[in-house]
Design an enzyme around this catalytic site. Structure first.
Site, PDB file in Angstrom:
ATOM      1  N   GLY A 114      72.790  46.271  28.233  1.00 55.26           N
ATOM      2  CA  GLY A 114      73.177  45.720  26.930  1.00 55.26           C
ATOM      3  C   GLY A 114      74.493  44.979  26.898  1.00 55.26           C
ATOM      4  O   GLY A 114      75.130  44.886  25.847  1.00 55.26           O
ATOM      5  N   HIS A 143      68.175  33.868  30.268  1.00 54.40           N
ATOM      6  CA  HIS A 143      67.601  34.072  31.603  1.00 54.40           C
ATOM      7  C   HIS A 143      68.653  33.708  32.656  1.00 54.40           C
ATOM      8  O   HIS A 143      69.317  32.676  32.533  1.00 54.40           O
ATOM      9  CB  HIS A 143      66.358  33.191  31.769  1.00 54.40           C
ATOM     10  N   ASN A 197      74.980  41.708  27.221  1.00 50.76           N
ATOM     11  CA  ASN A 197      74.829  40.512  26.371  1.00 50.76           C
ATOM     12  C   ASN A 197      74.830  40.903  24.897  1.00 50.76           C
ATOM     13  O   ASN A 197      75.443  40.229  24.067  1.00 50.76           O
ATOM     14  CB  ASN A 197      73.548  39.758  26.729  1.00 50.76           C
ATOM     15  N   ASN A 207      65.806  33.798  24.168  1.00 49.94           N
ATOM     16  CA  ASN A 207      65.989  34.662  25.336  1.00 49.94           C
ATOM     17  C   ASN A 207      67.092  34.089  26.215  1.00 49.94           C
ATOM     18  O   ASN A 207      67.346  32.885  26.187  1.00 49.94           O
ATOM     19  CB  ASN A 207      64.683  34.713  26.145  1.00 49.94           C
TER      20      ASN A 207
END
Ligand code: GRF
Length: 212
Positions: A12, A105, A14, A103
């Site tokens: 977690g 990546h 981010n 999202n």
């Protein structure tokens, strides 16, 4: 103010960077598919409501995603932010949140979709690696790109060192992307292009190794 819900599966970091970013939105909840996700404790310490929708409790992806959507409805999520959420979402779920689901990546997409991105980049000897924030579409790790950060791959980089250096950039660009989305500065158009309300220009170029 728009309400965002952050989905996590683990550490977690981010998510934590987003919580610290003073974003122009309400962080309505953090949801995990794993009860033991470290990030849940961090969210609670920030006073953010948390929920667990455990994928193991469901027979298939369809029923898991339906339960996830139901929980997102409880928090009236306008924007859904995947931050290390390690489940593949069904097309039905993804289409329901079209233009509202993003999202991050750890590669310069479309290079290296999937896992082990840093190891694959090192293996290939690329000189520039990076991370990408994108809208999620049913095509895994191939959604329309909002923002990317590039970093040089250095001679003595290991998978771990490269991952750490990149994570710092992930934290920087994810909050920018969420900010744009919350402020209505970007949108996904009908042709699946990301439209900026104001044109955004590159600040500088990254050449790696550097020129002499
Ligand atoms: C990050 O590298 C992100 O790009 C990827 O999964 C990792 C999650 O890390 N999708 P964290 O849980 O945010 O620390």
């Amino acid at each position: 103010m728009k309400k965002i819900v952050i989905l996590i599966s683990g550490r977690g970091s981010n998510m934590e960077a987003l919580l610290a970013a003073n974003l122009p939105c309400t962080i309505a909840a953090v949801i995990s598919n794993r009860a033991d996700a470290e990030g849940l404790g961090i969210a609670r310490n920030h006073g953010i409501p948390t929920a667990v929708v455990a994928h193991k409790d469901f027979a298939d992806r369809e029923t898991f995603d339906a339960a996830l959507a139901k929980t997102l409805d409880v928090y009236q999520a306008d924007i859904v932010v995947l931050a290390g959420f390690m489940r593949i979402l069904t097309a039905r779920f993804v289409n329901r949140y079209r233009g509202k689901l993003i999202n991050i990546h750890p590669s310069l997409l479309p290079a290296y979709p999937g896992t082990h991105t840093h190891a694959r980049a090192l293996q290939d000897g690329v000189k520039i690696h990076g991370c990408t924030v994108h809208f999620v579409t049913p095509d895994l790790d191939h959604g329309p790109i909002i923002i990317q950060a590039a970093i040089p791959v250095l001679q003595d980089d290991t998978e771990q060192i490269l991952a750490e250096r990149l994570l710092y950039q992930e934290h920087r660009i994810y909050q920018q992307a969420v900010r744009w989305l919350c402020q209505g500065q970007i949108e996904l158009d009908h042709n699946n292009y990301v439209r900026f309300r104001f044109p955004k220009q590159a600040g500088y170029s990254l050449i790696s190794p550097g020129l002499e």
